[in-house]
Every structure is written in C-alpha cells, then in structure tokens.
Write a protein that holds these residues in place. Structure first.
Motif, PDB file in Angstrom:
ATOM      1  N   ASP A   1       0.832  -1.202   0.000  1.00 21.37           N
ATOM      2  CA  ASP A   1       0.000   0.000   0.000  1.00 21.37           C
ATOM      3  C   ASP A   1       0.873   1.262   0.000  1.00 21.37           C
ATOM      4  O   ASP A   1       2.073   1.188   0.199  1.00 21.37           O
ATOM      5  CB  ASP A   1      -0.927  -0.017   1.218  1.00 21.37           C
ATOM      6  CG  ASP A   1      -1.909  -1.184   1.144  1.00 21.37           C
ATOM      7  OD1 ASP A   1      -2.045  -1.753   0.037  1.00 21.37           O
ATOM      8  OD2 ASP A   1      -2.509  -1.539   2.164  1.00 21.37           O
ATOM      9  N   ALA A   2       0.228   2.404  -0.211  1.00 20.57           N
ATOM     10  CA  ALA A   2       0.959   3.677  -0.221  1.00 20.57           C
ATOM     11  C   ALA A   2       1.736   3.817   1.090  1.00 20.57           C
ATOM     12  O   ALA A   2       1.223   3.452   2.153  1.00 20.57           O
ATOM     13  CB  ALA A   2      -0.022   4.825  -0.378  1.00 20.57           C
ATOM     14  N   PRO A   3       2.975   4.294   1.044  1.00 14.74           N
ATOM     15  CA  PRO A   3       3.796   4.407   2.252  1.00 14.74           C
ATOM     16  C   PRO A   3       3.060   5.124   3.375  1.00 14.74           C
ATOM     17  O   PRO A   3       2.338   6.094   3.146  1.00 14.74           O
ATOM     18  CB  PRO A   3       5.011   5.220   1.783  1.00 14.74           C
ATOM     19  CG  PRO A   3       5.107   4.950   0.322  1.00 14.74           C
ATOM     20  CD  PRO A   3       3.700   4.745  -0.157  1.00 14.74           C
ATOM     21  N   ASN A   4       3.231   4.604   4.592  1.00 10.52           N
ATOM     22  CA  ASN A   4       2.658   5.198   5.804  1.00 10.52           C
ATOM     23  C   ASN A   4       1.138   5.309   5.777  1.00 10.52           C
ATOM     24  O   ASN A   4       0.567   6.217   6.376  1.00 10.52           O
ATOM     25  CB  ASN A   4       3.304   6.572   6.063  1.00 10.52           C
ATOM     26  CG  ASN A   4       4.793   6.426   6.330  1.00 10.52           C
ATOM     27  OD1 ASN A   4       5.181   5.650   7.219  1.00 10.52           O
ATOM     28  ND2 ASN A   4       5.621   7.086   5.563  1.00 10.52           N
ATOM     29  N   SER A   5       0.477   4.370   5.062  1.00  8.72           N
ATOM     30  CA  SER A   5      -0.986   4.380   5.060  1.00  8.72           C
ATOM     31  C   SER A   5      -1.541   3.390   6.087  1.00  8.72           C
ATOM     32  O   SER A   5      -2.657   3.550   6.546  1.00  8.72           O
ATOM     33  CB  SER A   5      -1.530   4.075   3.663  1.00  8.72           C
ATOM     34  OG  SER A   5      -1.017   2.843   3.200  1.00  8.72           O
ATOM     35  N   ASN A   6      -0.771   2.371   6.450  1.00  8.86           N
ATOM     36  CA  ASN A   6      -1.243   1.399   7.439  1.00  8.86           C
ATOM     37  C   ASN A   6      -0.555   1.655   8.782  1.00  8.86           C
ATOM     38  O   ASN A   6       0.320   0.895   9.204  1.00  8.86           O
ATOM     39  CB  ASN A   6      -0.959  -0.032   6.965  1.00  8.86           C
ATOM     40  CG  ASN A   6      -1.690  -0.349   5.674  1.00  8.86           C
ATOM     41  OD1 ASN A   6      -2.861   0.004   5.515  1.00  8.86           O
ATOM     42  ND2 ASN A   6      -1.007  -0.975   4.742  1.00  8.86           N
ATOM     43  N   VAL A   7      -0.949   2.732   9.410  1.00  9.63           N
ATOM     44  CA  VAL A   7      -0.311   3.106  10.676  1.00  9.63           C
ATOM     45  C   VAL A   7      -1.361   3.590  11.669  1.00  9.63           C
ATOM     46  O   VAL A   7      -2.459   3.996  11.282  1.00  9.63           O
ATOM     47  CB  VAL A   7       0.736   4.228  10.467  1.00  9.63           C
ATOM     48  CG1 VAL A   7       1.915   3.716   9.669  1.00  9.63           C
ATOM     49  CG2 VAL A   7       0.116   5.436   9.794  1.00  9.63           C
ATOM     50  N   CYS A   8      -1.019   3.513  12.965  1.00  8.82           N
ATOM     51  CA  CYS A   8      -1.928   3.965  14.019  1.00  8.82           C
ATOM     52  C   CYS A   8      -1.073   4.382  15.214  1.00  8.82           C
ATOM     53  O   CYS A   8       0.142   4.198  15.199  1.00  8.82           O
ATOM     54  CB  CYS A   8      -2.901   2.854  14.379  1.00  8.82           C
ATOM     55  SG  CYS A   8      -2.151   1.548  15.378  1.00  8.82           S
ATOM     56  N   PRO A   9      -1.686   4.914  16.267  1.00  8.42           N
ATOM     57  CA  PRO A   9      -0.885   5.356  17.424  1.00  8.42           C
ATOM     58  C   PRO A   9      -0.006   4.241  18.006  1.00  8.42           C
ATOM     59  O   PRO A   9       1.090   4.508  18.486  1.00  8.42           O
ATOM     60  CB  PRO A   9      -1.946   5.802  18.431  1.00  8.42           C
ATOM     61  CG  PRO A   9      -3.090   6.268  17.577  1.00  8.42           C
ATOM     62  CD  PRO A   9      -3.106   5.316  16.403  1.00  8.42           C
ATOM     63  N   VAL A  10      -0.466   2.970  17.946  1.00  7.63           N
ATOM     64  CA  VAL A  10       0.321   1.895  18.554  1.00  7.63           C
ATOM     65  C   VAL A  10       1.614   1.658  17.769  1.00  7.63           C
ATOM     66  O   VAL A  10       2.713   1.681  18.334  1.00  7.63           O
ATOM     67  CB  VAL A  10      -0.495   0.580  18.649  1.00  7.63           C
ATOM     68  CG1 VAL A  10       0.387  -0.575  19.122  1.00  7.63           C
ATOM     69  CG2 VAL A  10      -1.674   0.761  19.581  1.00  7.63           C
TER      70      VAL A  10
END
Ligand code: ADP
Ligand code: MG
Ligand code: ZN
Length: 514
Positions: A40-49
């Motif tokens: 996926d597009a860089p840094n699209s699958n991220v969250c606070p954890v």
C-alpha cells in the motif's frame, strides 16, 4: 586464500544461524489492528500503537502466537506455557517508540531440532576421512555414497515485531553510507516476526544452506509466511568461527547480516571460513564483528565492530501481561499443522514410487505438491513418476499450466503417444489457456502410433535399405541403432504414419538381435 576443502581439512567451521521470518499471511500487525500489507501507499497502514504515540496500548495478535506455536511444534520445540514480552531499547527512526517488543530469556518455543539429509557434491564439504561423530557436538552417520543425516539443534524461536522500512537515497547499493536523504515507511513497523536461533551445530556452508531451505519449506507448508528471501520476508544472519580439528572450545565468530539468497548464504560462509583461516594461519586474530556480503565482488566487508555488550536495557514490558498458554490453545495449533515436507516426501516415495530426490523436490513446495497430487488423481497413480517428471522438468518453464493439462500431457507421455520434446511443444500451446492438450496433439498431428503392426513395414523397409548399418550393428557397433531409428522416423513420416522413436528402437533391436 586456500580452498574450502583445504581449510576444512585442518579447521572445523562452527556455524549458527539466526533466521527472521515475517508472518506475512496474517491480516493484521502484531500489537494493533493495522492492515498487514507492504504494497500500500507508504505510511498508510499506521496507528498510534505502531507509531509509538504516547499512551497507546498494545494488544497481542492471537493468530501470530498460534503461528509461532505451529512453527515450534513443526521444528520439535518445547512449547513454553509461561512467557512474556520484553522491551529491547535502541534509538533509531525505524522504531518510533524507541524499543522493540520481543521476548526475554524464555521464548514461546525452546530447544527444538531439525534433521538435515546432506547428499550430493555438497556432502563432500564435511571431510570424509575422520570419525564424524568425534569432530563436533553432533553425531552423524555417513552412508557409502557420502550422504549423511545430521540433527541441528534449535535454541529457541521467539516472537517479536519488525521495524519500519528505511530507504536511503543517493548512497551505494541503497545503503546509508553516502546517502543524501532517508525515507521511512512505517507500514512494515509492527509486522509479526518470529526469530529462530540455532545452536552452533552447523559445520559446512552446505549444511547452513540446507537448514535454511528446510526451514523455508517447513514454514511454507505451515502457511505462516510467504518466506521470500528476495523481498526480505525471510532473512538470515550467518555466524561463523573456526577452531582446530579436535578442539572443543569456540573461536571468535563473525556475523553476516541480512543474507538474501541461499547461494549468498553458502558463498558468504565459504568466503568467511577461508578468510578467517588465512588470518589465523598468519598468526592474526579474528575480531568479533558484523560483516556484509557483497555478492558482486564475492567478499565480505566490515560493517561494524561488536560493542563489548549490547546495552538494550531489556526488561519485561509493563503494558503486556505475561502469557499462560492453555493446553487447548496448543492443541488447536497442533491440529492446524498439515503434512510436513519430510512426511510428504516419504509418502510420495512409498505410494507413487518416486525417486527420493524427485519426491523431495515436489514435497518441498506446497503449490507444486498440490498441482502434482491433483494431476496424479486425474491421470492415475501408475502415471505418477511421469507426472513428477513433467512437474519437475517441464512446468517450471511455463506460466500457468493447470493440473488437468499436466495430467493429460503426462498420460500421453506415459503411453508413448508423444515424445518429451513434443510434450514441451504441447504445453507451450496450452500455457495460460484452458485448452485441452489432447486436442492440440490431434490438431497438430503429433500423436505417434503405438501400434507396432503399423510400424513393422517401416522397419522392414529400413532394414532392407540399410544393409551396411545392419552389418555394423552385428559387428558390435550397437550405436548405429540411433541412425536406424532416425531413418524409420523419416520413412514413417513419408508414409503418413507418425512413428514413435521408443517403439522403433524396441522393434529394431528385437530384429537386429534375432
Ligand atoms: P549474538 O549475541 O552475537 O547475537 P548469540 O550468542 O546470540 O550471539 O548467538 C547468535 C548465533 O551465533 C547463534 O546461532 C549461535 O549458535 C551462534 N554462535 C554463537 N557463538 C558462536 C561461535 N563462537 N561460533 C559460531 N557461531 C556461534
Ligand atoms: Mg546476533
Ligand atoms: Zn498500527
């Protein structure tokens, strides 16, 4: 530098591997619900954890722990009911929270082993002349042909998380040295990762390569990872030291990081063994350091010298409760373990009469094995060795051949209705389509006559015409039968019958020997 063979005659190489495998087949990350996808597009699958924002709380991925327990059971490990997660501190932008969550002294899986069968030219890397049982910690038995079986102990398999992916721009080979800028993609950060550490039981580069290959086949069969060395979902560090034959203490090791192919693993270890031998024989010392294998230049170079002790400030993670794995949980993992490559290979040998090497090659890859078994079901068990031949020697050259097509081509081959070369032609014609190989054979008029009555007249004619070759044959030059087969093929073509070289050979030989 001396050759590997020369060095290993005087020195014993001691090798241990650390293998990292991303659990790529899971849906979500290790401690959060982020989607597990690196495309996926860089840094699209991220969250606070997984970005390590203050106050975020991790929740362990149950299926990841099930996967590591499966890996442990498949490698004969003891599954630890009680264990916990630790924090391993370091400062680097690839882990925004400044520590990696990993396991402490007790991992989910401890004290396993895998048995390696080493055969072929690679078996010669272990010197033959001395008692094998005496040259190391591991007992091995050697067969007359030089092949041997050796158990390799596994110290542990622990659960951890991967770091973010960094891309360095402007430096050589994408490395940070000389780079003008670095990019970070946190999509990979928090990917469930299992690390397997072997005891230093491996003794040759070939054994290291085989161990890695067997581990990959095992994990592929379990379905816990796509195990791609190329893309980095499976990575290996090779540790190696030398000691004089007969010594029992360990020498100083060097470590080669992130080796990304089986060949590189073998070649890097071979180079490093030869280099260390040269250093030691000249009276020098081997420094404990991390080295980098450069496949292009075929050498290892220093990456960094080991600090006296890693000061990771390892301590139990207060955000994660200790684990108490239940018997049910472990049994459920055990039930999910499919037939493993060794068992599959034995079954292929026993039920289908495949040669050991062929059986092992097919059994090692679940996708190939599934196609093989489906094709055997269609074509019949008697045809299994021909199906194996097609699967191993023909299919790799093509894009997509279905099991039904492989079965049909195998049946035609087994009945001598087409030759091996024609089988290739037919597969090329049906590749990527759902066309029926039988149709292609008939449309192209490839089908060879297996009716000896139809071929006898051709044989008669050729034997009459080629009296010279017949005399030569009877004088002991049996090789001329090849020429006669060629003549029969030509003559049969002219007569509108499609000859069968194997059958012609049989008919000719029978007549010439009469
Ligand atoms: P490190 O702390 O440098 O990572 P470990 O003790 O954790 O070292 O061991 C890492 C790997 O190196 C293991 O597979 C182990 O079997 C292997 N190993 C340890 N000592 C040696 C040695 N002297 N020679 C070769 N391999 C070794
Ligand atoms: Mg290490
Ligand atoms: Zn996340």
């Amino acid at each position: 530098m001396r050759t590997l063979q020369e060095v290993l005659a005087d020195w014993e190489a001691v090798i241990g591997l650390e293998v990292h495998t991303e659990l790529t087949t899971l849906d979500t990350k290790m401690f959060c619900n982020c989607r597990l996808s690196h495309d996926d597009a860089p840094n699209s699958n991220v969250c606070p954890v997984c970005l390590g924002l203050p106050g975020a709380l991790p929740v362990p991925n149950r299926r990841a722990i099930q996967s590591i327990v499966m890996a442990g059971l498949a490698t004969n490990c003891e599954i630890q009911r009680h264990s916990m997660f630790y924090r391993k501190h370091y400062f680097y932008p690839d882990m925004a929270k400044n520590f990696q969550t990993t396991q402490g002294p007790i991992a989910f899986c401890m004290h396993g082993h895998l048995d390696l069968t080493v055969s072929g030219p690679g078996a010669r890397e272990r010197p033959m002349r001395e008692s094998l049982a005496a040259d190391g910690v591991t007992p091995v038995s050697r067969a007359a042909d030089g092949s041997y079986v050796v158990p390799i102990r596994i110290l542990r398999i622990h659960m951890e998380e991967d770091a973010a992916k960094m891309v360095h721009i402007g430096g050589e080979e994408g490395r940070i040295a000389g780079a003008s800028e670095s990019l970070i993609d946190y999509n990979r950060c928090g990917t469930p990762l299992i690390e397997l550490v072997t005891e230093p039981d491996l003794r040759t580069p070939e054994e290291a390569r085989l161990f890695m290959e067997k581990l990959r086949q095992t994990f592929l069969a379990l379905g816990i990872s796509d195990c791609s060395l190329e893309s980095g979902s499976m990575r290996c560090d090779g540790n190696v030291s030398l000691r004089r034959r007969g010594e029992t203490g360990l020498g100083t090791k060097t470590e080669m990081k992130n080796i990304n192919s089986f060949k590189s693993l073998h070649d890097a270890l071979e180079y490093e063994i030869r280099r260390q031998a040269e250093v030691l024989e000249e009276g020098g010392v081997v420094y404990q350091e991390t080295r980098h294998w450069e496949p292009g230049r075929r050498r290892t170079v220093v990456m960094r010298t080991k600090e006296t002790a890693d000061d990771y400030r390892l301590f139990p993670d207060p955000d994660l409760a200790p684990f108490d794995l239940s018997d049910e949980f472990i049994e459920e993992a055990r039930e999910r373990i499919p037939e493993l490559p060794d068992a599959r290979r034995e079954r292929y040998e026993a039920s289908f009469g495949l040669r050991r090497d062929d059986a092992a090659q097919i059994a090692g890859d679940p996708t190939v094995a599934a196609l093989f078994e489906e094709a055997v079901t269609t074509a019949g068990e008697k045809v299994a060795p021909t199906v194996a031949n097609v699967v191993i020697n023909l299919l790799p050259a093509f894009g997509h051949i279905t099991a039904a097509q492989a079965a049909s081509v195998s049946a035609l081959l087994a009945a001598d209705a087409i030759s091996f070369a024609q089988a290739r032609e037919v597969l090329e014609a049906v590749d990527g389509t759902d066309a029926d190989p039988e149709r292609v054979v008939d449309e192209r008029g490839l089908r060879q006559s297996t009716d000896s009555a139809a071929l006898e007249p051709v044989v008669d004619e050729v034997l009459d015409r080629c009296a010279d070759q017949v005399r030569q044959y009877r004088d002991g030059n049996t090789k001329v039968v090849g020429f006669l087969v060629g003549q029969c093929m030509k003559a049969s073509k002219a007569a509108g019958v499609k000859g069968n070289p194997k059958l012609f050979n049989q008919l000719l030989t029978a007549r010439l020997e009469a």
